[in-house]
Write a protein that holds these residues in place. Structure first.
Motif, PDB file in Angstrom:
ATOM      1  N   SER A 139       0.890  -1.263   0.128  1.00 24.79           N
ATOM      2  CA  SER A 139      -0.226   0.118   0.120  1.00 24.79           C
ATOM      3  C   SER A 139       1.008   1.442  -0.134  1.00 24.79           C
ATOM      4  O   SER A 139      -0.017   2.037  -0.293  1.00 24.79           O
ATOM      5  CB  SER A 139      -0.624   0.510   1.423  1.00 24.79           C
TER       6      SER A 139
ATOM      7  N   GLY B 146      -2.866  -1.571  -3.263  1.00 18.31           N
ATOM      8  CA  GLY B 146      -3.457  -1.524  -2.261  1.00 18.31           C
ATOM      9  C   GLY B 146      -4.235  -2.387  -1.518  1.00 18.31           C
ATOM     10  O   GLY B 146      -4.502  -2.991  -3.049  1.00 18.31           O
TER      11      GLY B 146
ATOM     12  N   ARG C  96      -9.091  -5.158   0.135  1.00 14.38           N
ATOM     13  CA  ARG C  96     -10.328  -5.152   0.709  1.00 14.38           C
ATOM     14  C   ARG C  96     -10.433  -2.939   1.074  1.00 14.38           C
ATOM     15  O   ARG C  96     -12.141  -2.765   1.596  1.00 14.38           O
ATOM     16  CB  ARG C  96     -10.703  -5.694   2.409  1.00 14.38           C
ATOM     17  N   TYR C  97      -9.750  -2.283   0.986  1.00 10.57           N
ATOM     18  CA  TYR C  97     -10.237  -1.193   1.315  1.00 10.57           C
ATOM     19  C   TYR C  97     -11.123  -0.675   0.148  1.00 10.57           C
ATOM     20  O   TYR C  97     -12.150   1.196   0.251  1.00 10.57           O
ATOM     21  CB  TYR C  97      -8.317  -0.080   0.778  1.00 10.57           C
ATOM     22  N   ASP C  98     -11.431  -1.190  -0.965  1.00 15.73           N
ATOM     23  CA  ASP C  98     -12.536  -0.539  -1.848  1.00 15.73           C
ATOM     24  C   ASP C  98     -13.834  -0.997  -0.669  1.00 15.73           C
ATOM     25  O   ASP C  98     -14.246   0.048  -1.502  1.00 15.73           O
ATOM     26  CB  ASP C  98     -12.344  -2.046  -3.368  1.00 15.73           C
TER      27      ASP C  98
ATOM     28  N   LEU D 127     -14.241   0.052   2.386  1.00 10.91           N
ATOM     29  CA  LEU D 127     -14.492   0.934   3.345  1.00 10.91           C
ATOM     30  C   LEU D 127     -14.898   2.589   3.235  1.00 10.91           C
ATOM     31  O   LEU D 127     -14.374   3.412   2.015  1.00 10.91           O
ATOM     32  CB  LEU D 127     -12.687   0.930   3.619  1.00 10.91           C
TER      33      LEU D 127
ATOM     34  N   ASP E  42      -7.561   0.332   8.589  1.00  4.45           N
ATOM     35  CA  ASP E  42      -8.857  -0.056   8.222  1.00  4.45           C
ATOM     36  C   ASP E  42      -9.498   2.041   8.995  1.00  4.45           C
ATOM     37  O   ASP E  42      -9.826   2.401   7.733  1.00  4.45           O
ATOM     38  CB  ASP E  42      -9.545  -0.645   8.224  1.00  4.45           C
TER      39      ASP E  42
ATOM     40  N   TYR F 136      -7.118   4.466   7.317  1.00 10.36           N
ATOM     41  CA  TYR F 136      -7.496   4.874   5.665  1.00 10.36           C
ATOM     42  C   TYR F 136      -8.651   5.785   5.883  1.00 10.36           C
ATOM     43  O   TYR F 136      -9.005   7.153   4.728  1.00 10.36           O
ATOM     44  CB  TYR F 136      -8.015   3.251   5.470  1.00 10.36           C
TER      45      TYR F 136
ATOM     46  N   PHE G 279      -0.595   4.953   2.611  1.00 14.90           N
ATOM     47  CA  PHE G 279      -1.420   4.945   1.443  1.00 14.90           C
ATOM     48  C   PHE G 279      -0.928   5.525   0.186  1.00 14.90           C
ATOM     49  O   PHE G 279      -1.980   5.600  -0.646  1.00 14.90           O
ATOM     50  CB  PHE G 279      -2.627   4.499   1.812  1.00 14.90           C
TER      51      PHE G 279
ATOM     52  N   LYS H  79      -7.606   5.860  -4.224  1.00 20.28           N
ATOM     53  CA  LYS H  79      -8.656   5.099  -3.046  1.00 20.28           C
ATOM     54  C   LYS H  79      -9.966   4.886  -4.175  1.00 20.28           C
ATOM     55  O   LYS H  79     -10.212   5.666  -4.811  1.00 20.28           O
ATOM     56  CB  LYS H  79      -8.784   6.277  -2.115  1.00 20.28           C
TER      57      LYS H  79
ATOM     58  N   CYS I   1      -9.121   0.307  -5.326  1.00 21.82           N
ATOM     59  CA  CYS I   1      -8.030  -1.079  -5.322  1.00 21.82           C
ATOM     60  C   CYS I   1      -7.975  -2.305  -6.167  1.00 21.82           C
ATOM     61  O   CYS I   1      -6.549  -2.904  -6.667  1.00 21.82           O
ATOM     62  CB  CYS I   1      -7.829  -1.551  -4.157  1.00 21.82           C
TER      63      CYS I   1
END
Length: 393
Positions: free
Chosen positions: A157, A179, A182-184, A186, A295, A298, A369, A374, A377
């Motif tokens: 990341s 990244g 799972r960030y997509d 959040l 998380d 982020y 990050f 954002k 990912c």
């Protein structure tokens, strides 16, 4: 009994060797058109799953299969995509034999059994990608038991994290700076109540003693029973949500026992599989070394790091690697506390300032990050895989 066990184990090894050899012979003759996504079969935690990538692939008609443990309630079946795997059957290969023959990329958030790792590391037809249980910084979790020769690629990341892998002799070409998948998923969510989320990671020293008699449990109780803390929480109508680590929530009736032990309305204990429901609705995180902090970082939600047992136990008694240089990594984070009164003062400070994160700490978050776009990912990961496949064809 010993002879029978030895024979059973010997037979299992023979079966594996036969399956691997058959697989090796057949693999060149199959079209490679499947992205195989597999997650941890042991942890019932929705923070480590790859469902955003599955959903992205389905939406964009990128062929994939998603294998999951049928006992894991954080996963859900998708017709024609998901493959049910029973962890009681430790042989992963037979149930995925035909799928693996058509697999071009295998994405995994936690390592397979060692013999699978070694096998896929040597397989020229499958790109083995480690999507990470959690980013590597405080715990080097991405490096625990993982060698650079096992994976073709590792998802990262930031430049900070890239350097950690490079220092462990990974090649720069092995790093995919898109990244975590799972960030997509959040995002901050509207909420009226003030919410503080608490989660501490596992400890090795908990394996050898009764949980309720452990130093770990003692320190958690001291914080949650601190009169100054509880009075402040109640006076300000703050809701505490305490997430049990998956290794801890396996203790029979623990959640119910904790809820009985702390008899006030402002606290709720939850299982790990429910975490994602609360992150976007939280105003503050209290943790120790848990990778869940990424998380929250982020989303620029304030974080307090409470290291209640740092000086009491040795590296071997704690779960994480990298502890000798842990304090040198403090420059990348903020609000590091070793005493519960420090934690309480920080909670009061953020509550009185409407949980607004300071500008300098937002900048620290940004550097964690700085390699990613954002919300993109999954998209950028698939682009990377497409580019890699076109080079290999």
């Amino acid at each position: 009994m010993g002879v029978k066990m030895w024979f059973a184990w010997d037979l299992l090894l023979a079966q594996r060797l036969f399956i691997f050899k058959l697989f090796e012979l057949l693999q060149p003759f199959f079209l490679k058109d499947i992205l195989l996504i597999a997650d941890s079969f042991g942890e019932n935690a929705d923070l480590i799953n790859s469902t955003p990538l599955v959903e992205y692939c389905i939406k964009n008609k990128f062929k994939c299969k998603f294998v999951y443990n049928y006992n894991n309630k954080s996963f859900y079946p998708i017709s024609g995509v998901t493959i049910n795997f029973n962890k009681k059957n430790e042989d992963f290969m037979p149930c995925l034999f035909w799928t693996l023959l058509r697999t071009h990329t295998l994405v995994r958030s936690c390592t397979f059994l060692s013999y699978f790792d070694e096998y896929f590391a040597k397989n020229k037809y499958i790109n083995y990608v480690f999507s990470q249980h959690g980013p590597s910084l405080l715990k080097d979790i991405g490096l625990m038991g993982h060698k650079k020769d096992i994976y073709n690629y590792v998802i990262t990341s930031s430049e900070i994290e890239n350097q950690i892998f490079l220092d462990k002799n990974f090649d720069k070409l092995q790093l995919i700076p898109t990244g975590l998948i799972r960030y997509d998923k959040l995002e901050k969510k509207e909420h009226n109540a003030k919410n503080i989320f608490i989660m501490f990671t596992w400890r090795k020293y908990l394996n050898n003693q009764n949980y309720y008699a452990s130093f770990y449990h003692e320190k958690i109780c001291l914080l949650l029973k601190n009169k100054s803390f509880i009075n402040f929480i109640q006076e300000n109508n703050i809701q505490l949500t305490f997430a049990l680590h998956p290794c801890i929530d396996r203790i029979k009736n623990l959640l119910e026992n904790l809820q009985t032990l702390f008899k006030f309305e402002n606290i709720k204990f939850i299982y790990t599989r429910e975490i994602s429901k609360y992150i976007g609705k939280s105003d503050l995180l209290i943790t120790d070394y848990s990778s869940v902090f990424f998380d929250f970082a982020y989303l620029d939600i304030p974080i307090i790091f409470y290291r209640f047992d740092y000086d009491r136990f040795t590296k071997k008694e704690l779960i994480f690697e990298g502890i000798p240089d842990l304090k040198s990594k403090d420059k990348y984070i903020y609000n590091v506390c070793y005493d519960e009164n420090e934690v309480i003062e920080k909670v009061k400070y953020y509550t009185e300032n409407n949980f607004k994160l300071e500008k300098e700490n937002k900048e620290k978050n940004r550097k964690l990050f700085d390699c990613i776009e954002k919300g993109k990912c999954c998209e950028n990961f698939i682009k990377f895989i497409d580019k890699t496949r076109s080079k290999n064809e």
